[in-house]
Design a protein around this motif. Structure first.
Motif, PDB file in Angstrom:
ATOM      1  N   GLY A   3       8.501   4.298   2.360  1.00 45.67           N
ATOM      2  CA  GLY A   3       7.322   3.762   1.686  1.00 45.67           C
ATOM      3  C   GLY A   3       6.295   4.858   1.521  1.00 45.67           C
ATOM      4  N   ARG A   4       5.210   4.543   0.817  1.00 45.59           N
ATOM      5  CA  ARG A   4       4.221   5.613   0.608  1.00 45.59           C
ATOM      6  C   ARG A   4       2.844   5.048   0.298  1.00 45.59           C
ATOM      7  NH1 ARG A   4       2.358   4.283  -4.496  1.00 45.59           N
ATOM      8  NH2 ARG A   4       3.777   4.696  -6.167  1.00 45.59           N
ATOM      9  N   PHE A   5       1.865   5.936   0.475  1.00 45.05           N
ATOM     10  CA  PHE A   5       0.498   5.674   0.025  1.00 45.05           C
ATOM     11  C   PHE A   5       0.155   6.858  -0.866  1.00 45.05           C
ATOM     12  CE2 PHE A   5      -4.236   5.917   1.077  1.00 45.05           C
ATOM     13  CZ  PHE A   5      -4.569   4.900   0.202  1.00 45.05           C
ATOM     14  N   ALA A   6      -0.335   6.552  -2.060  1.00 43.61           N
ATOM     15  CA  ALA A   6      -0.530   7.628  -3.042  1.00 43.61           C
ATOM     16  C   ALA A   6      -1.933   7.571  -3.640  1.00 43.61           C
ATOM     17  CB  ALA A   6       0.532   7.499  -4.140  1.00 43.61           C
ATOM     18  N   PRO A   7      -2.935   7.898  -2.859  1.00 43.87           N
ATOM     19  CA  PRO A   7      -4.313   7.787  -3.360  1.00 43.87           C
ATOM     20  C   PRO A   7      -4.700   8.913  -4.316  1.00 43.87           C
ATOM     21  CG  PRO A   7      -4.314   8.745  -1.165  1.00 43.87           C
ATOM     22  CD  PRO A   7      -2.883   8.423  -1.476  1.00 43.87           C
ATOM     23  N   SER A   8      -5.688   8.620  -5.146  1.00 43.93           N
ATOM     24  CA  SER A   8      -6.236   9.643  -6.045  1.00 43.93           C
ATOM     25  C   SER A   8      -7.565  10.102  -5.451  1.00 43.93           C
ATOM     26  CB  SER A   8      -6.490   9.058  -7.436  1.00 43.93           C
ATOM     27  OG  SER A   8      -5.313   8.489  -7.926  1.00 43.93           O
ATOM     28  N   PRO A   9      -7.693  11.383  -5.144  1.00 44.68           N
ATOM     29  CA  PRO A   9      -8.929  11.844  -4.499  1.00 44.68           C
ATOM     30  C   PRO A   9     -10.070  12.061  -5.494  1.00 44.68           C
ATOM     31  CG  PRO A   9      -7.372  13.654  -4.679  1.00 44.68           C
ATOM     32  CD  PRO A   9      -6.699  12.457  -5.283  1.00 44.68           C
ATOM     33  N   MET A  39      -0.864  13.000  -2.474  1.00 44.01           N
ATOM     34  CA  MET A  39      -2.186  13.097  -3.064  1.00 44.01           C
ATOM     35  C   MET A  39      -2.047  13.131  -4.590  1.00 44.01           C
ATOM     36  SD  MET A  39      -4.868  12.854  -1.570  1.00 44.01           S
ATOM     37  CE  MET A  39      -4.626  13.164   0.133  1.00 44.01           C
ATOM     38  N   GLU A  40      -2.533  12.091  -5.236  1.00 47.40           N
ATOM     39  CA  GLU A  40      -2.381  11.995  -6.695  1.00 47.40           C
ATOM     40  C   GLU A  40      -3.608  12.610  -7.388  1.00 47.40           C
ATOM     41  OE1 GLU A  40      -0.628   8.259  -8.049  1.00 47.40           O
ATOM     42  OE2 GLU A  40       1.200   9.186  -7.283  1.00 47.40           O
ATOM     43  N   ASP A  41      -3.648  13.935  -7.314  1.00 44.90           N
ATOM     44  CA  ASP A  41      -4.777  14.654  -7.911  1.00 44.90           C
ATOM     45  C   ASP A  41      -4.371  15.279  -9.247  1.00 44.90           C
ATOM     46  OD1 ASP A  41      -3.032  16.450  -6.760  1.00 44.90           O
ATOM     47  OD2 ASP A  41      -4.582  17.796  -6.008  1.00 44.90           O
ATOM     48  N   ALA A 194       3.886  11.324 -13.532  1.00 40.02           N
ATOM     49  CA  ALA A 194       3.824  11.961 -12.208  1.00 40.02           C
ATOM     50  C   ALA A 194       4.236  10.985 -11.108  1.00 40.02           C
ATOM     51  CB  ALA A 194       2.415  12.498 -11.972  1.00 40.02           C
ATOM     52  N   VAL A 195       3.804   9.741 -11.232  1.00 39.22           N
ATOM     53  CA  VAL A 195       4.096   8.781 -10.157  1.00 39.22           C
ATOM     54  C   VAL A 195       5.604   8.516 -10.065  1.00 39.22           C
ATOM     55  CG1 VAL A 195       3.813   6.587 -11.414  1.00 39.22           C
ATOM     56  CG2 VAL A 195       3.162   6.702  -9.046  1.00 39.22           C
ATOM     57  N   VAL A 196       6.231   8.366 -11.217  1.00 36.40           N
ATOM     58  CA  VAL A 196       7.679   8.083 -11.207  1.00 36.40           C
ATOM     59  C   VAL A 196       8.458   9.310 -10.732  1.00 36.40           C
ATOM     60  CG1 VAL A 196       9.672   7.611 -12.710  1.00 36.40           C
ATOM     61  CG2 VAL A 196       7.587   6.256 -12.949  1.00 36.40           C
ATOM     62  N   ILE A 208       4.258  -0.147  -2.663  1.00 39.74           N
ATOM     63  CA  ILE A 208       3.246  -1.182  -2.436  1.00 39.74           C
ATOM     64  C   ILE A 208       1.932  -0.611  -2.930  1.00 39.74           C
ATOM     65  CG2 ILE A 208       1.897  -2.350  -0.631  1.00 39.74           C
ATOM     66  CD1 ILE A 208       4.490  -2.908   0.811  1.00 39.74           C
ATOM     67  N   ARG A 209       1.285  -1.344  -3.818  1.00 36.00           N
ATOM     68  CA  ARG A 209       0.014  -0.852  -4.372  1.00 36.00           C
ATOM     69  C   ARG A 209      -0.802  -2.055  -4.837  1.00 36.00           C
ATOM     70  NH1 ARG A 209       3.096   2.221  -9.365  1.00 36.00           N
ATOM     71  NH2 ARG A 209       3.951   0.364 -10.344  1.00 36.00           N
ATOM     72  N   GLY A 210      -1.982  -1.793  -5.354  1.00 36.99           N
ATOM     73  CA  GLY A 210      -2.871  -2.873  -5.767  1.00 36.99           C
ATOM     74  C   GLY A 210      -2.360  -3.560  -7.027  1.00 36.99           C
ATOM     75  N   ASP A 212      -3.845  -4.250  -9.567  1.00 38.09           N
ATOM     76  CA  ASP A 212      -4.414  -3.694 -10.801  1.00 38.09           C
ATOM     77  C   ASP A 212      -3.411  -2.759 -11.486  1.00 38.09           C
ATOM     78  OD1 ASP A 212      -4.708  -2.009  -8.573  1.00 38.09           O
ATOM     79  OD2 ASP A 212      -6.482  -1.016  -9.376  1.00 38.09           O
ATOM     80  N   LEU A 213      -2.334  -2.388 -10.782  1.00 38.72           N
ATOM     81  CA  LEU A 213      -1.332  -1.500 -11.388  1.00 38.72           C
ATOM     82  C   LEU A 213      -0.071  -2.253 -11.824  1.00 38.72           C
ATOM     83  CD1 LEU A 213      -1.823   1.588  -9.056  1.00 38.72           C
ATOM     84  CD2 LEU A 213      -2.342   1.467 -11.487  1.00 38.72           C
ATOM     85  N   LEU A 214      -0.121  -3.578 -11.706  1.00 37.60           N
ATOM     86  CA  LEU A 214       1.059  -4.370 -12.088  1.00 37.60           C
ATOM     87  C   LEU A 214       1.482  -4.100 -13.539  1.00 37.60           C
ATOM     88  CD1 LEU A 214       3.037  -6.650 -11.178  1.00 37.60           C
ATOM     89  CD2 LEU A 214       1.385  -8.298 -12.051  1.00 37.60           C
TER      90      LEU A 214
HETATM   91  N1  GLU Z   1      -2.891   7.034  -7.441  1.00 38.08           N
HETATM   92  C1  GLU Z   1      -3.009   5.660  -7.810  1.00 38.08           C
HETATM   93  C2  GLU Z   1      -4.379   5.142  -7.422  1.00 38.08           C
HETATM   94  O1  GLU Z   1      -4.993   5.672  -6.519  1.00 38.08           O
HETATM   95  C3  GLU Z   1      -1.963   4.781  -7.183  1.00 38.08           C
HETATM   96  C4  GLU Z   1      -0.622   5.046  -7.706  1.00 38.08           C
HETATM   97  C5  GLU Z   1       0.469   4.161  -7.194  1.00 38.08           C
HETATM   98  O2  GLU Z   1       0.380   3.657  -6.066  1.00 38.08           O
HETATM   99  O3  GLU Z   1       1.424   3.977  -7.918  1.00 38.08           O
HETATM  100  O4  GLU Z   1      -4.835   4.192  -8.011  1.00 38.08           O
END
Ligand code: GLU
Length: 322
Positions: A3-9, A39-41, A194-196, A208-210, A212-214
């Motif tokens: 799994g992962r967490f991929a925040p944008s700084p 880190m999704e920068d 980039a995410v894929v 797993i993400r919010g 809002d990205l559905l």
């Molecule tokens: N980097 C994205 C964000 O912070 C999330 C990307 C993802 O979880 O697919 O909103």
């Protein structure tokens, strides 16, 4: 599993981010999986390295322990997207060789004119395929004047997937109307690309993400399928998805950067402990009952030991008062 967490700084980490990080972390730990932080920068104009570092400090302070990612490394040479551009460029080259992407020279005015919404209130990001069919001669001539964006060539299709919290999703992609941009004219790589590519490279099996990205998920699944075909790789597998309900504050605002959600820094400056923040989130999300905790506090390491019922997250939004 992974799994992962991929925040944008692009700002300090806020409660809404931590809620999503917690869910992905609990899910991964419960399955004895590997947890990745990335880190999704990739948005070079909005992201800042210092904010990325502050974000990692805050995650550590809260008690997250990742197995791969910034500061600790892992099989990938870097977990900062801004340093992974060569990889994205190579994949785009493979897609170009198979004619699965094409250059688009349309300027903003043209895109705006075709994007005018046919239905009031509808958000239309649709293209009209204008540059999909231009011949190679023209591509050469136009390229001399302008760096094009690159679009994915989409065949009409139906995509279906079952989301852990949102149920069965049906998405219809309408061919060239849905051809979306993978790299902008100024060279910036798109989030969807980039995410894929990173989830593939890092072997992520659960996203797993919010929620809002559905809406981006159909486009992303299409890209997985295109890459499976183009790179002839059996290792490219569409992950499972869970789009979690976002938190809202007591005034009904979604806890997002745009809504100026309360940051972990602010709470910390106001003498909140990490365990209290985790406790409040776990209570608000219905993961634990308030009376099961001492002073509404719990550490992340204790939280993952509890047999939490994550699939039961059925609220549309989760209210938190802090
Ligand atoms: N980097 C994205 C964000 O912070 C999330 C990307 C993802 O979880 O697919 O909103």
């Amino acid at each position: 599993m992974k799994g992962r967490f991929a925040p944008s700084p692009t700002g300090y980490i806020h409660l809404g981010n931590v809620w999503i990080a917690l869910l992905s972390y609990i899910s991964t730990r419960q399955q004895k999986g590997t947890y990745v932080v990335r880190m999704e920068d990739i948005d070079l104009q909005r992201s800042k390295r210092e904010l990325g570092d502050a974000l990692l400090d805050d995650l550590e302070w809260l008690g997250f322990e990742w197995d791969e990612g910034p500061r600790i490394g892992g099989p990938e040479s870097t977990y900062w997207q801004s340093e992974r551009q060569e990889y994205y460029a190579n994949i785009l080259e493979s897609l170009a060789l198979e004619k699965l992407i094409y250059p688009c020279f349309c300027n903003r005015a043209r895109l705006q004119s075709i994007a005018s919404a046919p239905h009031v209130g509808e958000v239309v990001h649709r293209y009209d395929g204008h540059c999909r069919h231009i011949d190679e001669e023209k591509v050469k001539t136009f390229s001399a004047e302008k760096d094009p964006s690159l679009r994915l060539s989409i065949d009409s299709c139906d995509i279906e997937f079952t989301d852990r919290w949102q149920g069965v999703q049906h998405i219809h992609l309408e061919g060239e109307l849905d051809d979306y941009v993978l790299r902008r004219g100024d060279g910036m790589y798109a989030y969807n690309l980039a995410v894929v590519l990173d989830d593939i490279a890092m072997g992520i099996t659960e996203v797993i993400r919010g929620d809002d990205l559905l809406d981006t998920t159909g486009q992303q699944i299409y890209l997985y399928k295109t890459l499976q075909q183009c790179l002839h790789s059996k290792h490219i597998k569409v992950p499972s998805y869970g789009h979690a309900p976002l938190l809202i504050d007591s005034e009904g605002h979604r806890l997002s950067k745009r809504q100026k959600s309360i940051t972990i820094r602010e709470l910390r400056d106001n003498q909140w402990s990490a365990n209290r923040i985790v406790g409040e989130l776990a209570i608000a999300g219905g993961l634990v009952k308030a009376n099961a905790l001492n002073n509404r506090e719990i550490s992340i390491s204790e939280l993952i030991k509890i047999d939490l019922n994550l699939p039961c997250l059925s609220q549309k939004t989760i209210e938190i008062k802090i």
